[in-house]
Design a protein around this motif. Structure first.
Motif, PDB file in Angstrom:
ATOM      1  N   HIS A 163       1.013  -0.992  -0.141  1.00  0.00           N
ATOM      2  CA  HIS A 163      -0.271   0.677  -0.107  1.00  0.00           C
ATOM      3  C   HIS A 163       0.899   1.369  -0.065  1.00  0.00           C
ATOM      4  N   GLY A 164       2.565   0.876   0.149  1.00  0.00           N
ATOM      5  CA  GLY A 164       3.019   2.763   0.198  1.00  0.00           C
ATOM      6  C   GLY A 164       3.335   2.647   2.043  1.00  0.00           C
ATOM      7  N   TRP A 165       4.356   3.052   1.956  1.00  0.00           N
ATOM      8  CA  TRP A 165       4.847   3.542   3.292  1.00  0.00           C
ATOM      9  C   TRP A 165       3.678   4.472   3.484  1.00  0.00           C
ATOM     10  N   ASN A 166       3.878   5.403   2.969  1.00  0.00           N
ATOM     11  CA  ASN A 166       2.913   6.803   2.797  1.00  0.00           C
ATOM     12  C   ASN A 166       1.968   6.525   2.793  1.00  0.00           C
ATOM     13  N   SER A 167       1.224   5.798   2.621  1.00  0.00           N
ATOM     14  CA  SER A 167      -0.209   5.383   3.081  1.00  0.00           C
ATOM     15  C   SER A 167      -0.668   6.123   3.804  1.00  0.00           C
ATOM     16  N   PRO A 168      -2.384   6.635   4.255  1.00  0.00           N
ATOM     17  CA  PRO A 168      -2.788   6.589   5.912  1.00  0.00           C
ATOM     18  C   PRO A 168      -2.880   5.153   6.622  1.00  0.00           C
ATOM     19  N   ARG A 169      -3.213   4.331   5.190  1.00  0.00           N
ATOM     20  CA  ARG A 169      -3.519   2.861   6.358  1.00  0.00           C
ATOM     21  C   ARG A 169      -2.589   2.749   6.910  1.00  0.00           C
ATOM     22  N   VAL A 170      -0.667   2.544   6.381  1.00  0.00           N
ATOM     23  CA  VAL A 170       0.116   2.077   6.877  1.00  0.00           C
ATOM     24  C   VAL A 170       0.286   3.336   8.378  1.00  0.00           C
ATOM     25  N   VAL A 171       0.625   5.070   8.104  1.00  0.00           N
ATOM     26  CA  VAL A 171       0.909   5.426   9.106  1.00  0.00           C
ATOM     27  C   VAL A 171      -0.091   5.290   9.941  1.00  0.00           C
ATOM     28  N   LEU A 172      -1.114   5.076   9.990  1.00  0.00           N
ATOM     29  CA  LEU A 172      -2.101   5.426  11.061  1.00  0.00           C
ATOM     30  C   LEU A 172      -1.964   4.107  11.395  1.00  0.00           C
ATOM     31  N   THR A 173      -2.196   2.978  11.625  1.00  0.00           N
ATOM     32  CA  THR A 173      -2.014   1.347  12.226  1.00  0.00           C
ATOM     33  C   THR A 173       0.255   1.892  12.959  1.00  0.00           C
ATOM     34  N   ALA A 174       0.829   2.582  12.027  1.00  0.00           N
ATOM     35  CA  ALA A 174       2.228   2.475  12.720  1.00  0.00           C
ATOM     36  C   ALA A 174       2.110   3.552  13.957  1.00  0.00           C
ATOM     37  N   LEU A 175       1.958   4.439  13.757  1.00  0.00           N
ATOM     38  CA  LEU A 175       1.865   6.106  14.685  1.00  0.00           C
ATOM     39  C   LEU A 175       0.828   5.037  16.107  1.00  0.00           C
ATOM     40  N   VAL A 176      -1.119   4.789  15.890  1.00  0.00           N
ATOM     41  CA  VAL A 176      -0.957   3.821  17.180  1.00  0.00           C
ATOM     42  C   VAL A 176      -0.366   2.566  17.626  1.00  0.00           C
ATOM     43  N   GLY A 177       0.552   1.916  16.531  1.00  0.00           N
ATOM     44  CA  GLY A 177       1.660   0.651  17.359  1.00  0.00           C
ATOM     45  C   GLY A 177       2.672   1.877  18.361  1.00  0.00           C
ATOM     46  N   ALA A 178       2.818   2.447  17.730  1.00  0.00           N
ATOM     47  CA  ALA A 178       4.097   3.298  18.809  1.00  0.00           C
ATOM     48  C   ALA A 178       3.645   3.519  19.638  1.00  0.00           C
ATOM     49  N   ALA A 179       2.898   4.230  19.983  1.00  0.00           N
ATOM     50  CA  ALA A 179       1.515   4.938  20.503  1.00  0.00           C
ATOM     51  C   ALA A 179       1.652   3.198  21.502  1.00  0.00           C
ATOM     52  N   ALA A 180       0.496   2.604  21.471  1.00  0.00           N
ATOM     53  CA  ALA A 180       0.573   1.483  22.286  1.00  0.00           C
ATOM     54  C   ALA A 180       1.634   1.076  23.283  1.00  0.00           C
ATOM     55  N   LEU A 181       2.601   0.897  23.255  1.00  0.00           N
ATOM     56  CA  LEU A 181       4.153  -0.028  22.580  1.00  0.00           C
ATOM     57  C   LEU A 181       4.569   1.287  23.992  1.00  0.00           C
ATOM     58  N   ALA A 182       4.404   2.884  23.367  1.00  0.00           N
ATOM     59  CA  ALA A 182       5.166   3.921  24.184  1.00  0.00           C
ATOM     60  C   ALA A 182       3.983   3.841  25.454  1.00  0.00           C
ATOM     61  N   ALA A 183       3.011   3.088  25.877  1.00  0.00           N
ATOM     62  CA  ALA A 183       1.961   3.098  26.720  1.00  0.00           C
ATOM     63  C   ALA A 183       2.506   1.901  27.760  1.00  0.00           C
ATOM     64  N   PHE A 184       2.784   1.142  27.042  1.00  0.00           N
ATOM     65  CA  PHE A 184       2.680   0.033  28.003  1.00  0.00           C
ATOM     66  C   PHE A 184       3.820   0.251  28.466  1.00  0.00           C
ATOM     67  N   VAL A 185       5.009   0.880  28.074  1.00  0.00           N
ATOM     68  CA  VAL A 185       6.315   0.651  28.780  1.00  0.00           C
ATOM     69  C   VAL A 185       6.010   1.717  29.597  1.00  0.00           C
ATOM     70  N   TRP A 186       5.336   2.724  29.150  1.00  0.00           N
ATOM     71  CA  TRP A 186       5.814   3.720  30.581  1.00  0.00           C
ATOM     72  C   TRP A 186       4.388   2.951  32.450  1.00  0.00           C
ATOM     73  N   TRP A 187       3.280   2.557  31.719  1.00  0.00           N
ATOM     74  CA  TRP A 187       2.961   1.379  32.519  1.00  0.00           C
ATOM     75  C   TRP A 187       3.735   0.288  33.453  1.00  0.00           C
ATOM     76  N   GLU A 188       4.494  -0.341  32.458  1.00  0.00           N
ATOM     77  CA  GLU A 188       4.613  -1.907  33.205  1.00  0.00           C
ATOM     78  C   GLU A 188       6.271  -0.530  33.789  1.00  0.00           C
ATOM     79  N   LEU A 189       6.325   0.200  33.892  1.00  0.00           N
ATOM     80  CA  LEU A 189       7.250   1.107  35.540  1.00  0.00           C
ATOM     81  C   LEU A 189       7.007   1.325  35.701  1.00  0.00           C
TER      82      LEU A 189
END
Length: 506
Positions: A233-259
């Motif tokens: 779909h292309g690395w700049n497509s909204p589908r890829v960018v949005l899911t990557a941002l959601v994933g990064a935000a969720a993992l950042a929240a995971f690290v914050w919570w685990e600490l």
């Protein structure tokens, strides 16, 4: 003494569990079946398109639903194994995998097959984490490197034999046989696990970290989905960018919570251990190089050298066979014992990089050059992969063996996805830059060949693709070697920081 305590006592006896090698054979058979299903479906795409009237999008989801669910659940599955019992979760994984396989074989629509593959992914996540966690429990430190070497060899064998087994079954049966073949293995595994495998779990009985599990699954699934979707779909497509941002935000929240919680699912203090960080870095990049190289080799053999899919699979088999030969004979474990963990990983990663260079520079001229590269790569993988898995698992308390196995599996999934995505992007970029003007803008080799008319232009297009594959392999070699050097530095520094105390009677 309770049954569980008795089982723990048996596992910790000198030399390990008395039936440890038989148990290893059983769990490796289950692991092999799980890994086979990562690649076995690729060869059935024409049959699925015809029999289920599946669209291109349907086919992508049939293939990716399994890997996506499996990757997202690995860490959570490892945590569940530590808390509820590794034997119990191993049985649950086998049962879910078997039911998913039966449902897949009986599917009559694309939606049914996608759902069944997702169910198989849940079982696969439990199986991959529990098998490695059980290995850590039933083998003592002296035999564990060889056992993990055999376990790692099955990883390579499963990925390599998927297209071959799939091709054989499709030549004789219908596509549902790709899933029915799992059922006898599941039945044998259920009986053997009940009879042979001892139960073990984290004795502390930590409370469930439900929010951590939710954030982990969300983050892992979204990031893997972005990696899988990027090339199409292309690395700049909204589908890829949005899911990557959601994933990064969720993992950042995971690290914050685990600490911030007293009983985290993944103790972030592990990342203060340089052995753990070194093994993580090396493991990610060896998976990167392995998956990226297999992706490039498949295209090299089919598009550049003109081989059919089954013939291409046979020509790639020496890589997996070399890994098996080295680790089933104990060569990797003996090398690690002689050279030490840091040097063994550096040597293994260097050989993997050298093999990639050999394939890039010599593979286009003849298969003999590619064969040499495949064998060198196989030796490198056989040395590096189990040694890094052992280093990672050894840096984690035995009570958290399931979580450690989940981290190891997650690294492999991310490495595979990144290897295909990054090296595929390098290939596409180089290919586009070298295309003749009449084929400019073509996104693939077949599309470019359709745009040209003269034999000279066709030769130029083929040469551009071959050059793109060569460049990608060289980039992969540099990344793999850098990962080996980084892992060596971190692991050597950790060894010097912690004095080794000889065991009593050593």
């Amino acid at each position: 003494m309770t049954a569980t305590n008795a089982a723990e006592t048996t596992v910790k006896a000198p030399g390990g569990h008395p039936r440890r090698w038989l148990i290893l054979a059983v769990i490796c058979l289950a692991e092999f079946t799980v890994l086979l299903d990562n690649t076995i479906l690729n060869i059935a795409i024409p049959s699925l398109s015809r029999d289920l009237s599946a669209s291109t999008s349907d086919i992508q989801w049939m293939i990716n639903a399994y890997a996506l669910v499996q990757a997202g659940l690995l860490l959570t599955a490892g945590n569940a194994a530590d808390r509820f019992g590794r034997k119990r979760m191993l049985l649950a994984g086998l049962a879910l995998f078997g039911l998913g396989s039966l449902a897949a074989a009986l599917s009559t629509t694309s939606a049914q097959l996608i759902a069944a593959r997702a169910g198989m992914g849940i079982g696969g996540a439990l199986l991959l984490t529990c098998t490695l966690a059980v290995v850590m429990q039933i083998f003592d430190a002296s035999e564990r490197p060889r056992a993990i070497g055999i376990w790692s060899s099955v990883l390579s064998l499963g990925f390599a034999l998927g297209p071959l087994v799939g091709g054989f079954l499709l030549n004789h049966f219908w596509w549902g046989s790709l899933f029915l073949i799992n059922l006898p293995v599941v039945a044998l595994g259920l009986v053997a696990v009940v009879v042979l495998v001892p139960e073990s779990r984290n004795p502390s009985g930590d409370p469930l970290d439900l929010l951590g599990a939710l954030l982990s699954v969300t983050g892992m699934t979204a990031l893997v989905f972005a990696i899988i979707s990027g090339p199409d779909h292309g690395w700049n497509s909204p589908r890829v960018v949005l899911t990557a941002l959601v994933g990064a935000a969720a993992l950042a929240a995971f690290v914050w919570w685990e600490l911030r919680i007293p009983h985290p699912m993944l103790d972030m203090q592990f990342f203060r251990d340089q052995r753990f960080v070194g093994a993580v870095a090396g493991g990610l990049l060896v998976a990167f190089g392995m998956a990226g190289s297999l992706y490039l080799l498949t295209q090299h053999l089919q598009f550049v050298l003109g081989h059919q899919p089954l013939d291409a699979g046979l020509r790639m088999a020496p890589l997996a066979l070399t890994v098996i030969a080295v680790n089933f004979t104990g060569g990797g474990a003996r090398t690690a014992l002689r050279l030490g963990t840091p040097v063994t990983i550096l040597v293994g990663m260097s050989l993997l990089a050298a093999g990639l260079v050999c394939v890039a520079l010599l593979g286009s001229a003849s298969y003999s050059g590619m064969l040499l590269g495949l064998v060198v790569m196989g030796v490198g993988v056989a040395l590096a992969m189990p040694t890094m898995a052992n280093a990672l698992m050894s840096a984690i308390p035995p009570a958290k063996a399931g979580v450690g196995a989940g981290v190891n599996g997650t690294l492999a999934e991310f490495g595979h996805g990144l290897g295909v995505a990054v090296l595929g992007a390098v290939l596409s970029s180089r290919f586009a830059a070298l295309l003749p003007g009449t084929a400019a803008g073509a996104g693939s080799l077949p599309a470019a060949l359709e745009k040209v008319t003269t034999p000279g232009e066709r030769e130029a297009v083929a040469d551009a693709f071959a050059r793109g594959v060569e460049t990608s392999q060289l980039v992969g070699a540099v990344a793999v070697f850098a990962g080996g050097a980084l892992a060596f530095v971190l692991l050597r520094r950790a060894e010097r920081a912690v004095p080794v105390v000889p065991a009593p009677g050593a």
